[in-house]
Design a protein around this motif. Sequence first.
Motif, mmCIF file in Angstrom:
data_model
loop_
_atom_site.group_PDB
_atom_site.id
_atom_site.type_symbol
_atom_site.label_atom_id
_atom_site.label_comp_id
_atom_site.label_asym_id
_atom_site.label_seq_id
_atom_site.Cartn_x
_atom_site.Cartn_y
_atom_site.Cartn_z
ATOM 1 N N UNK A 155 4.670 56.856 62.220
ATOM 2 C CA UNK A 155 5.859 57.245 62.969
ATOM 3 C C UNK A 155 7.101 56.532 62.451
ATOM 4 N N UNK A 156 6.904 55.434 61.723
ATOM 5 C CA UNK A 156 8.043 54.722 61.168
ATOM 6 C C UNK A 156 8.843 55.557 60.180
ATOM 7 N N UNK A 157 8.183 56.479 59.485
ATOM 8 C CA UNK A 157 8.921 57.349 58.563
ATOM 9 C C UNK A 157 9.901 58.229 59.324
ATOM 10 N N UNK A 158 9.464 58.747 60.471
ATOM 11 C CA UNK A 158 10.371 59.552 61.295
ATOM 12 C C UNK A 158 11.498 58.698 61.854
ATOM 13 N N UNK A 159 11.193 57.473 62.252
ATOM 14 C CA UNK A 159 12.237 56.578 62.750
ATOM 15 C C UNK A 159 13.258 56.283 61.668
ATOM 16 N N UNK A 160 12.805 56.114 60.431
ATOM 17 C CA UNK A 160 13.742 55.862 59.342
ATOM 18 C C UNK A 160 14.689 57.024 59.113
ATOM 19 N N UNK A 161 14.174 58.253 59.201
ATOM 20 C CA UNK A 161 15.024 59.429 59.023
ATOM 21 C C UNK A 161 16.048 59.531 60.151
ATOM 22 N N UNK A 162 15.587 59.313 61.393
ATOM 23 C CA UNK A 162 16.509 59.378 62.524
ATOM 24 C C UNK A 162 17.551 58.271 62.456
ATOM 25 N N UNK A 163 17.157 57.099 62.013
ATOM 26 C CA UNK A 163 18.115 55.996 61.878
ATOM 27 C C UNK A 163 19.206 56.353 60.884
ATOM 28 N N UNK A 164 18.825 56.911 59.737
ATOM 29 C CA UNK A 164 19.813 57.302 58.740
ATOM 30 C C UNK A 164 20.724 58.390 59.266
ATOM 31 N N UNK A 165 20.179 59.295 60.076
ATOM 32 C CA UNK A 165 20.960 60.414 60.573
ATOM 33 C C UNK A 165 21.921 60.000 61.684
ATOM 34 N N UNK A 166 21.486 59.105 62.573
ATOM 35 C CA UNK A 166 22.278 58.763 63.753
ATOM 36 C C UNK A 166 23.153 57.526 63.578
ATOM 37 N N UNK A 167 22.823 56.652 62.652
ATOM 38 C CA UNK A 167 23.581 55.410 62.507
ATOM 39 C C UNK A 167 24.982 55.692 61.973
ATOM 40 N N UNK A 168 25.974 54.948 62.442
ATOM 41 C CA UNK A 168 27.332 55.124 61.905
ATOM 42 C C UNK A 168 27.416 54.644 60.460
ATOM 43 N N UNK A 169 28.415 55.147 59.775
ATOM 44 C CA UNK A 169 28.622 54.791 58.377
ATOM 45 C C UNK A 169 29.716 53.727 58.250
ATOM 46 N N UNK A 170 29.530 52.868 57.257
ATOM 47 C CA UNK A 170 30.537 51.838 56.953
ATOM 48 C C UNK A 170 31.345 52.329 55.757
ATOM 49 N N UNK A 171 32.620 52.705 55.941
ATOM 50 C CA UNK A 171 33.409 53.256 54.829
ATOM 51 C C UNK A 171 33.918 52.158 53.897
ATOM 52 N N UNK A 172 33.804 52.419 52.606
ATOM 53 C CA UNK A 172 34.305 51.524 51.569
ATOM 54 C C UNK A 172 35.311 52.273 50.700
ATOM 55 N N UNK A 173 36.149 51.508 50.032
ATOM 56 C CA UNK A 173 37.137 52.084 49.123
ATOM 57 C C UNK A 173 37.330 51.121 47.960
ATOM 58 N N UNK A 174 37.622 51.650 46.792
ATOM 59 C CA UNK A 174 37.800 50.837 45.588
ATOM 60 C C UNK A 174 39.194 51.043 45.025
ATOM 61 N N UNK A 175 39.736 49.954 44.445
ATOM 62 C CA UNK A 175 41.036 50.043 43.762
ATOM 63 C C UNK A 175 40.867 49.866 42.264
#
Length: 232
Positions: free
Chosen positions: A64-84
């Motif tokens: 079931x951990x594989x399903x939890x990993x997919x849901x975590x990736x789908x529902x977790x917020x993203x941390x935006x990065x930018x490069x100069x």
Amino acid sequence: MTAPLTPPPHQPPDDNGHGNPWQAPDPMAGHLPPPAPSPAREDGPGLKAELREAVVVFVGVALFGLLLGVLWLWLAPRVPLVSDSTAVYLKDSEGEQAIGIDGTFALLGLAFGAVTALLVFLWRRRGGIGIVVALALGALLGGVLAWRFGIWLGPTRDVAAHAKEVGKGVVFDAPLELKAKGALLAWPLAAMVVHLALTGLFGPRDPDPYAEYYAPRGTDAAPGPEAQGSSM
């Protein structure tokens, strides 16, 4: 001439295990039935069957951990990065996306703990040490699998190469990370609490050996003198 003092026929043992000749017999001793032996669980599994069931629970819960990993990736917020083109920066330096990622994993772990505990209980209501240990270890391994699988599915961990690929000033997602490793315990803890509650509320009960003694008596008692006199 006096007769020798002899102890009464019923001698309950004293603290040292010897009969006390001057202690009156317990009036309830002859009325209490002997404890009934526990019924043999003929349909219960043997040691090999219990080990096989524990392995099934361990592997099934961990997957079931594989399903939890997919849901975590789908529902977790993203941390935006930018490069100069010289360095990579957080686009929102005051953002709380990292906290949200850990919180999402912990909440999903609690939900998966409740679901897997319910499934295991419905599959084997009688429980057992092997089932409980397999559930806890499977949940712990499932949390680790979810953590690593979600990171593997998420954005690349080579931030410099990713920044060079997207170009200067383009916002991209940071790699998925779990900073609060204590969130890995949310799944096994929730599974243990829910399984314990279900077993205590709906699990099988052992029969009371004195149930017949405390049951209400019928009308099989001997009739009193008044009843005998009226029948004559």
